[in-house]
Motif scaffolding. Structure first.
Motif, PDB file in Angstrom:
ATOM      1  N   ILE A 155       0.842  -1.211   0.000  1.00 41.40           N
ATOM      2  CA  ILE A 155       0.000   0.000   0.000  1.00 41.40           C
ATOM      3  C   ILE A 155       0.869   1.249   0.000  1.00 41.40           C
ATOM      4  CG2 ILE A 155      -1.629   1.335   1.394  1.00 41.40           C
ATOM      5  CD1 ILE A 155      -2.807  -1.356   2.290  1.00 41.40           C
ATOM      6  N   GLY A 156       0.550   2.164  -0.875  1.00 35.11           N
ATOM      7  CA  GLY A 156       1.293   3.412  -0.948  1.00 35.11           C
ATOM      8  C   GLY A 156       2.431   3.344  -1.954  1.00 35.11           C
ATOM      9  N   TYR A 157       2.624   2.170  -2.584  1.00 41.39           N
ATOM     10  CA  TYR A 157       3.727   2.023  -3.537  1.00 41.39           C
ATOM     11  C   TYR A 157       3.203   1.475  -4.863  1.00 41.39           C
ATOM     12  CZ  TYR A 157       6.754   2.842   0.404  1.00 41.39           C
ATOM     13  OH  TYR A 157       7.381   3.422   1.462  1.00 41.39           O
ATOM     14  N   LEU A 158       3.930   1.747  -5.919  1.00 41.40           N
ATOM     15  CA  LEU A 158       3.561   1.217  -7.225  1.00 41.40           C
ATOM     16  C   LEU A 158       3.885  -0.276  -7.263  1.00 41.40           C
ATOM     17  CD1 LEU A 158       4.961   4.124  -9.406  1.00 41.40           C
ATOM     18  CD2 LEU A 158       2.548   3.570  -9.016  1.00 41.40           C
ATOM     19  N   THR A 159       2.978  -1.042  -7.873  1.00 47.87           N
ATOM     20  CA  THR A 159       3.186  -2.488  -7.956  1.00 47.87           C
ATOM     21  C   THR A 159       4.341  -2.782  -8.912  1.00 47.87           C
ATOM     22  OG1 THR A 159       0.876  -2.848  -7.541  1.00 47.87           O
ATOM     23  CG2 THR A 159       2.060  -4.641  -8.594  1.00 47.87           C
ATOM     24  N   LYS A 160       5.142  -3.755  -8.533  1.00 55.46           N
ATOM     25  CA  LYS A 160       6.294  -4.095  -9.364  1.00 55.46           C
ATOM     26  C   LYS A 160       6.186  -5.560  -9.807  1.00 55.46           C
ATOM     27  CE  LYS A 160      11.022  -2.919  -9.784  1.00 55.46           C
ATOM     28  NZ  LYS A 160      11.961  -1.905  -9.311  1.00 55.46           N
ATOM     29  N   GLU A 161       6.546  -5.850 -11.047  1.00 54.43           N
ATOM     30  CA  GLU A 161       6.503  -7.223 -11.531  1.00 54.43           C
ATOM     31  C   GLU A 161       7.896  -7.647 -11.989  1.00 54.43           C
ATOM     32  OE1 GLU A 161       3.514  -7.725 -14.472  1.00 54.43           O
ATOM     33  OE2 GLU A 161       1.894  -7.144 -13.104  1.00 54.43           O
ATOM     34  N   LEU A 162       8.185  -8.936 -11.805  1.00 49.75           N
ATOM     35  CA  LEU A 162       9.457  -9.440 -12.294  1.00 49.75           C
ATOM     36  C   LEU A 162       9.290 -10.921 -12.624  1.00 49.75           C
ATOM     37  CD1 LEU A 162      11.371 -10.826  -9.527  1.00 49.75           C
ATOM     38  CD2 LEU A 162      10.302  -8.677  -8.879  1.00 49.75           C
ATOM     39  N   THR A 163      10.228 -11.446 -13.358  1.00 46.51           N
ATOM     40  CA  THR A 163      10.140 -12.847 -13.768  1.00 46.51           C
ATOM     41  C   THR A 163      11.048 -13.679 -12.884  1.00 46.51           C
ATOM     42  OG1 THR A 163       9.832 -12.038 -15.977  1.00 46.51           O
ATOM     43  CG2 THR A 163      10.265 -14.386 -15.743  1.00 46.51           C
ATOM     44  N   ALA A 164      10.492 -14.782 -12.385  1.00 44.26           N
ATOM     45  CA  ALA A 164      11.256 -15.629 -11.473  1.00 44.26           C
ATOM     46  C   ALA A 164      12.097 -16.602 -12.286  1.00 44.26           C
ATOM     47  CB  ALA A 164      10.315 -16.364 -10.516  1.00 44.26           C
ATOM     48  N   ALA A 165      13.170 -16.114 -12.816  1.00 42.88           N
ATOM     49  CA  ALA A 165      14.015 -16.963 -13.651  1.00 42.88           C
ATOM     50  C   ALA A 165      15.009 -17.732 -12.806  1.00 42.88           C
ATOM     51  CB  ALA A 165      14.745 -16.093 -14.666  1.00 42.88           C
TER      52      ALA A 165
END
Lengths: 461, 1134
Positions: free
Chosen positions: B192-202
């Motif tokens: 909450i309060g932060y931009l969502t971040k996505e990454l690939t679990a390589a």
């Protein structure tokens, strides 16, 4: 949903209404004060409770410090001002003194107004109303002599006269001061009413001394006529007050016991409802404040004759090297104060008789007082000499009892006697009463501010 | 195993539904009126038939829906969800059994219903099959940490496989996580309060994930009356003080911590005694005879903040010291009418909302914090007095001068023929007693806090304990507090939540007479001249006047023991989406014992053989609140918040006091051994009932409107005026959201606010103030120097019980009314790195609850009336900035400043207050104005005072007394905080200042006596005029200049000050090291309090005031100064 909300809000506001009517558990509303005999008696006791305020120490210490009797030796500048003939209009002790008399007067006015309407025995009503008149008479007499002046000596303005109970405050309460004559007349009329209504005595000796009776009214009237220079009436009432009783109580016993034969009226105290005289005079190592002491001259005069038993009631404060009276010595400060006692009536009669030219009778009365003190009789061959002897005797007899200031000024001797008085702690070598206007106290500034129709005494304008 | 929708939290083996019924039953008994329909509504939902239509959804979702429609709960494992894969169901009014058969049996699983819980079993065969199937997709275990852009570890962030909430976890307190995921899956990190971040679990990682702050969500949430609101949409003047600002402060009470933190809030610690009274003024003082203290509300409970001790000792005690500051999450100060009007008749002085910490989802976090330190007076009191030889010389000089004034010369003789003799023959050989050092001490300070918090989606808890010990800088003063808190939040279902906050504390105080009295140890250490020995030859205390300061500190045997419970219970019922009903039941109970024994070595005990006093005070408040809130969000364009509520509060205060005198010896200290005993007791009550409502509306969070209304009834007011209405309205405009502002990207927020409203005040007056009363207690005097008739003594006459008039009736009595206008602007620049708030306010108070002086000839001194008007107006500025925001180094600055102008506009008649009438209240002058004889200077030729006079040019002590233009109000005041962080180090320095306020140094009035008294001298007396040409404001030693009726203005001193109130240096041991020790976080710090003070004030402390009251501020007499504290501490999190 809306109805549910409405129900919630409704229930709470309604229940709130009832729950907000809270009544005190230890006080009653004004209209209940005279609802029955017990509560009326409670109001009468409450009136005496308020009379304790001036007489627990205020009248005695303030006026004795203001005179050549006592002095202030600590830092309480309301009393240092008294000691140095230097009252200011903001003096808090003067304010409390002034206020306390009007509290007595208001309760007396309530009793005088409401008790006659009660459905109780007439003799009980007369007794209560008589006591109210007596207390009101005493209050107006004290207000007149403290704040107004002395007949034929000084002063024209008297006190504000109120004879109705207060219920609220309106413009009609902004009363001006009455003349000094009217104020004394009010006191006389009240005391005469009291004399009519009061019983001669009550069921016990104690109850007779604790609350006003006919003898107390006579004694106060004798004092009243003495101040008013109505010598024949002063002699008459003093005689009636004495009622043939000798001075049989040993001097020390008068103060160290309660409600002795000597007393015509005593203000009652106990270890809860305390008397402040000891606290002012006794030194701090004896668990008191020790803020006041006798002037060195008072000590010297009292101890001048080694036979004088009254000197046994003096002690030395070792740290300040001063002396203090030990008349009231209960460590728990529950001593009574002897407001009217037999010796004063003898001395009033002596003075009245001297003024009327009966010098021998005057000396006889004087010597009755001296005899009890263990002293030889005095003789004098002129009216002035007899009166002077009586004044000397009063000074020694009433050490610490708050008579000296009034005695000297009512005799017109204030500006002569209160001169060059040395204080133990003052920064000046000595202090003198120089302005005639300072023979009365200032009307407290709280009163002149709240009531613009009050005229301040001339020396304090 | 888990309940239907619980995450990977604690397994829960109790069934909550039956419990809910029990709980409801309890509530029904206590508040049947309100909750009848709540229970009724539950009854409606108890049908055991199901209507459902879902396609391709997880079985978990189906369970949720069933639970919503029935009383049944589901208990199952993750494997069940996976084994079931996606399900579809379409039933109408079907019985539960049939639905379950269709759902579960058909999938090869079994179920069992116990009570109202459905337990689902996965046959081993299915589980094995699933395990065999698993390698279809390779799973790897990834790990990492989540931090914000400034390197702050983010605990509680969600890390999960995208769109698969079942494959997720939360970060621990240090921001770390490990998670089993399909190789190559997309991982989503949200907080909450932060931009969502996505990454690939390589790969397994570890991943160092940095979340960027979401500027649109940055708006913090502020607590408002009966709720919370986004900072962005607030249209009123509210200052929030976070727990971050309260750390490292060794202070017993939270109100003291507000000092210098919030613009418009003036906090004065009247005495350095730990746990002593604190004066808090929000936007000035609105009252003369009622109270000007703000209303304190802790977690929704309006609590007792007035002194409850029966023994005054010259200073009140502070009941807020019973609270544990480290329990506090935030304090919000509501200042303008838009914020406070929801508290109606008690809001005129502002409201302080205190929110305590509550448990958060996540695994249990254990925190332990401890500090220890030592305190001393920051200024040596010995500097303020003269030694024995100097005392004697001064006395001799005064005597000589007086002799000359009187008789012309030293060689002259008095009328009796005596020549001059100096009081002290040989001053050089005088004794020199140090009265100060034996009464002061270096006081220890110890504090330890411990808390455990955590929880899951259903239950969250926080349990804390605290022990705080602080010794005063004077013997034998001590304050100790032990406290416990339990805050629990419990979600019974999506619709029903319960919570409770229970706080218990035990506070013990050793006190001595402290200020405002000749029996104050410090005052007497000045009163007692240096040229006398401390003890007599027989070893007893030397006591020329009153009580010896040594006896006060050595012999006082006083203990105040306070037990306090503040508890509340609330239930939230979500009736439909957006509509929530909350009921809260609270109590605040203070139970106080005081025991005082004056032994035979003390003045109070000597004559009477010892005196013991014991008192018991029981102060009980209970409060009920019922709130209905409704939120409506139409297309993210129109937002509407609606609130309606009722509240009822009742207070009952009772006390019993007993005194015993005459003890066999000082070994016996309890009244049972006393020869004579007496006692007293009383009780009184007040109650307040209210209905209130609020509407907040905004259009695109850009145009904001808010209305408040409260209708209050109070038992204290007259029958004719019992209920009052308090409305307020406010408008806001977020100008920075307008198109024309887009060209100024550096401006992140520009909001205009304006509000107007009416609030009331009813505190601080008697509970039965409107009634005409006769009572058994003596009334009507203020008391003088000797035995005072005072308040409180019985109206008996010797042994005869009596009663007397106490007060005049006033059936029209009502609350004080304050109308307040506020206009403000909030600015944010550079993505809110720089925030500025500016407010102007004007408060007009009318119908003051005034003790109007009446002619004494009525038998009364005062009558409580609604009469008089007062104005407070001022400006407030708050600036918060992040000056430097680097990887390793940050610098934050917080500055606040405010100015308040107070003016009495209407008064029946001027009246004086305080001893010797030193303070005067008069129309056209502010409160706390000193009333003095103006000293224009000292004549350099004669050394005598030049007084200000009237037109006649002759000084008259009665007439020529004036209100000084110097008063206790500061021209401006505020605070400045600088916080630096470099790597693992943090440093903060907090300055607090007040400019243009004056203190009447009453000590100097007594101790600069010019020989008029025999008591000690203050050091200033040495600067007296001695010979022609001397320029000084201390006149020649002679009675002519030191008359007892003089109130010289020179004792009023500029008490402006700048104080380094707190400085603190901390070091956080790096995470890796800590981890090896098996701990979460460790921070070590050292901190100093009142480290430096810059002031011209000559007394011991510019902040002090004797027994501060509504009419008396800024008077210094024998008050214990603020301590200077040095301490070190450690905070550990597990």
């Amino acid at each position: 949903m809306k109805t549910r909300v409405a129900i919630i809000l409704g229930v709470f506001s309604l229940s709130g209404c009832n729950l907000l009517d809270l009544e005190p558990v230890s006080q009653i509303t004004s209209n209940q004060a005279f609802s029955n005999l017990n509560s009326a008696e409670g109001a009468v006791n409450g009136m005496y409770n308020n009379l304790q305020t001036p007489y627990m120490w205020r009248v005695q210490v303030i006026t004795d410090v203001a005179s050549d009797m006592s002095q202030q030796i600590d830092t309480w500048d309301a009393l240092i001002a008294a000691d140095e003939f230097n009252w200011s209009v903001d003096n808090s002790e003067v304010e409390d003194l002034y206020t306390s008399y009007y509290r007595c007067i208001d309760i007396a006015n309530n009793i005088i107004t409401y008790v006659p309407q009660m459905d109780i025995d007439q003799s009980v009503k007369d007794d209560m109303v008589g006591q109210a008149y007596w207390v009101r008479g005493l209050a107006y007499f004290d207000l007149a002599r403290l704040f107004g002046g002395y007949p034929q000596v000084y002063g024209e303005l008297g006190a504000v006269i109120v004879t109705e109970p207060s219920s609220g405050v309106s413009d009609s309460d902004m009363r001006p001061r009455s003349s000094l004559t009217e104020t004394y007349a009010q006191a006389e009329s009240d005391l005469q009413q009291a004399l009519q209504l009061l019983p001669e005595s009550r069921s016990s000796t104690v109850l007779t001394k604790v609350k006003a009776t006919k003898p107390a009214a006579r004694a106060l009237l004798a004092r009243y006529y003495l101040y008013n220079r109505q010598w024949d009436l002063a002699e008459q009432y003093a005689t009636e007050a004495i009622a043939g009783k000798p001075l049989s109580v040993p001097f020390m016993t008068i103060f160290r016991s309660k409600n002795t034969e000597e007393s015509l009226f005593e203000v009652q105290f106990n270890n809860v409802d305390i008397n402040g005289l000891r606290n002012w005079y006794y030194p701090s190592n004896l668990s008191a404040r020790g803020g006041t002491a006798l002037h060195q001259s008072t000590y010297s005069a009292t101890t001048a004759d080694p036979d004088d038993v009254r000197a046994q009631l003096l002690a030395r404060n070792p740290t300040m090297n001063t002396y203090y009276p030990t008349k009231w010595d209960d460590p728990q400060e529950g001593d009574n104060f002897q407001l009217l006692r037999l010796a004063e009536q003898y001395l009033i009669r002596a003075e009245a008789r001297a003024e009327l030219g009966s010098l021998n009778e005057a000396l006889a009365d004087l010597n009755i007082v001296r005899a009890r003190a263990g002293l030889d009789p005095r003789s004098a061959d002129s009216k002035d000499a007899v009166i002077s002897a009586i004044m000397d005797e009063r000074r020694l007899e009433f050490v610490g009892e708050g008579q000296r200031w009034f005695d000297v000024i009512r005799r017109g001797l204030g500006l002569n006697t209160f001169t060059g008085i040395v204080r133990t702690t003052g920064s000046q070598p000595s202090y003198s009463l120089t302005e005639p206007g300072r023979q009365v106290l200032p009307i407290p500034s709280v009163e002149t501010r709240a009531n613009p129709n009050i005229v301040q005494n001339e020396a304090y304008q | 195993m888990k309940y239907f929708s619980l995450g990977h939290g604690m397994p829960f083996c109790k069934y909550h539904t039956p419990e809910t019924h029990q709980l409801l039953l309890v509530i029904k008994i206590t508040c049947c009126l309100i909750l009848v329909f709540v229970a009724g509504a539950f009854a409606e939902g108890r049908a055991q038939r199901i209507t459902l239509s879902l396609k391709n959804t997880s079985i978990e979702r189906v369970f949720q829906e069933i639970t919503k429609q029935t009383d049944f709960r589901f208990l199952y494992s993750d494997e069940v969800v996976e084994a079931a894969e996606l399900v579809s169901i379409d039933v109408r009014n079907e019985e539960l059994n049939r639905v379950l058969d269709q759902l579960i049996r058909q999938r090869g699983m079994t179920y069992k219903i116990m009570s109202e819980t459905v337990i689902i079993n996965l046959p081993r065969a299915l589980a094995v099959k699933k395990a065999e199937a698993a390698p279809k997709q390779e799973e790897i275990t990834i790990s990492g940490s989540v931090k914000d852009s400034r390197g702050m570890e983010l605990g509680g962030a969600t890390v999960m496989v995208k769109n698969q909430p079942t494959k997720g976890t939360k970060t621990d307190a240090s921001g770390n996580f490990t998670l089993k995921v399909p190789a190559g899956a997309t991982i989503q990190v949200t907080f909450i309060g932060y931009l969502t971040k996505e990454l690939t679990a390589a790969s397994p990682g570890p991943y160092a994930i940095v979340l960027e702050e979401d500027a649109s969500q940055l708006d913090e949430v502020v607590v408002v009356g009966y709720g919370e609101q986004s900072r962005r949409t607030v249209t009123s003047a509210i200052t929030r003080v976070d727990s971050e600002n309260l750390k490292d402060l060794p202070m017993p009470s939270p109100d003291q911590m507000l000092q210098g933190r919030a613009p418009g809030v003036q906090v004065t610690a009247a005495s350095g005694e730990p746990g002593a009274g604190i004066v808090v003024r929000v936007r000035g003082s609105t009252s003369i005879n009622a109270s000007s203290e703000p209303l304190y509300v802790i977690d929704g409970v309006p609590i007792v903040s007035q002194n409850l001790a029966r023994t005054t000792f010259g200073q009140p005690t502070n009941p807020l010291a019973d609270l544990n500051p480290s329990d506090i999450e935030s304090m919000e100060i509501l200042k303008d009418a838009a914020a406070t009007a929801i508290y109606g008749a008690r809001a005129a002085n502002g409201v302080v909302l205190i929110t305590t910490k509550r448990g958060k989802e996540g695994k249990a976090t254990i925190s332990v914090a401890a500090y220890a330190g030592t305190s001393r007076a920051w200024k040596d009191p010995n500097e303020l007095r003269v030694d024995g030889p100097a005392f004697e010389r001064l006395q001799n000089e005064a005597a000589a001068n007086n002799w000359i004034d009187r008789y012309g010369s030293l060689d002259a003789q008095d009328p009796s023929g005596n020549g001059f003799a100096a009081p002290y023959a040989n001053p050089g050989n005088a004794i020199n007693t140090n009265w100060m050092d034996p009464i002061m001490q270096s006081g220890g300070l110890y504090n330890i806090d411990a808390s455990i918090s955590g929880g899951n989606e259903r239950i969250r808890y926080l349990v804390s304990a605290n022990n705080f010990d602080q010794e005063g800088i004077m013997k034998p003063v001590m304050f100790n507090r032990k406290s416990f808190r339990t805050n629990i939040d419990f979600s019974a279902s999506d619709k029903l939540k319960f919570g409770t906050s229970i706080f218990y504390s035990n506070s013990r105080r050793n006190r001595i007479q402290n200020g405002n009295n000749i029996n104050s140890a410090l005052a007497n250490a000045f009163f007692y001249p240096s040229n006398i020995p401390p003890y007599n030859e027989d070893g007893t205390y030397n006591r020329p006047v009153w009580e010896s300061p040594l006896a006060i500190v050595n012999e006082t045997d006083y203990l105040m023991n306070t037990n306090r419970i503040i508890g509340n219970f609330f239930a939230d019922w979500k009736i439909v989406d957006g509509l929530v009903f909350r009921t809260t039941w609270s109590l605040d109970n203070n139970y106080i014992n005081e025991d005082n024994y004056a032994n035979t070595k003390m003045v109070a005990g000597a004559g009477v053989g010892g005196e013991a006093t014991s008192s018991v005070v029981n102060d009980l408040n209970w409060i009920n609140e019922n709130l209905l809130t409704y939120n409506l969000n139409l297309n993210d364009v129109h937002h509407l918040d609606f609130l309606a509520g009722t509240t009822f509060q009742r207070n009952r205060n009772s006390f019993v006091t007993a005194t015993g005198q005459g003890f066999p010896s000082d070994s016996f200290r309890k009244i049972s051994s006393a020869a004579t005993k007496n006692s007293s007791g009383d009780e009184s009550e007040w109650a307040i009932a209210s209905v209130f409502g609020r509407i907040n509306y905004d259009f695109q969070q850009k145009y904001l409107v808010s209305f408040n209304l409260r209708y209050d009834g109070s038992s204290r007011f007259g029958a004719n005026n019992r209920w009052g209405l308090f409305p307020s309205a406010s408008l806001g405009w977020v100008m920075s959201d307008e198109a024309f502002m887009k060209s100024m990207p550096s401006v992140s927020l520009w909001k205009w606010r304006v509000s107007y409203g009416v609030t009331g005040n009813q505190s601080g007056i008697g509970n039965y103030a409107s009634l005409g009363l006769w009572g058994g207690q003596r009334g009507g005097y203020r008391g003088g120097g000797g035995t005072t008739p005072g308040e409180g003594g019985a109206a008996s006459y010797g042994d005869l019980a009596g009663f007397n008039p106490v007060q005049l009736e006033n059936p029209d009595l009502k609350w004080e009314t304050t109308a307040q206008f506020n206009a403000g602007v909030d600015l944010g620049f550079f993505k809110n790195r720089l925030n500025i708030s500016l407010d102007y306010y004007n408060k007009q108070t009318r119908d003051l609850l005034l003790e109007v002086p009446v002619p004494r000839s009525t038998g009364y001194s005062v009558m409580l009336q609604n009469y008089g008007e007062m104005e407070n107006s001022g400006i407030e500025l708050g600036i918060n900035a992040t000056a430097i925001n680097g990887e390793r180094f940050t610098w934050d600055i917080g500055l606040n400043m405010s100015r308040n102008k107070n003016m009495i506009q209407k008064l029946a008649a001027p009246f004086n207050q305080f001893s010797r009438e030193y303070i005067r209240l008069e129309e056209g002058y502010p409160l706390y104005s000193f009333y003095v004889h103006e000293q224009l200077g000292v004549d350099p030729q004669t050394g005598n005072i030049i007084w200000r006079t009237g037109d006649d040019g002759v000084f008259n002590v009665n007439r020529d007394r004036f209100i000084s233009d110097k008063n206790a109000w500061p021209d401006f005041q505020g605070g400045l905080t600088n916080t630096f962080r470099y790597g693992d180090f943090d440093l903060s320095a907090f300055f607090q200042f007040s400019y243009g306020n004056y203190v009447f140094n009453y000590n100097r009035y007594f101790f600069e006596h010019g020989g008029e008294r025999t008591t000690g001298y203050s050091a200033q007396q040495l600067d007296r005029w001695q010979q022609p040409g001397d320029v000084t404001d201390i006149p020649r030693m002679a009675n002519i200049n030191y008359n007892v009726n003089y109130r010289p203005s020179r004792h009023i001193e500029d008490a402006s000050y700048l104080r380094l109130k707190n400085v603190s240096l901390g070091y956080s041991i790096p995470g890796g090291v800590v981890k090896r020790w098996g701990l979460g976080q460790i921070r070590l710090y050292v901190s100093g309090q009142n480290v430096m003070t810059f002031t011209k004030y000559t007394g011991l402390d510019p902040e002090v005031s004797v027994s501060p009251s509504e009419t008396v501020q800024g008077v210094d007499q024998g008050v214990m100064p603020q301590p200077r504290v040095w301490m070190g501490g450690i905070n550990v999190t597990f």
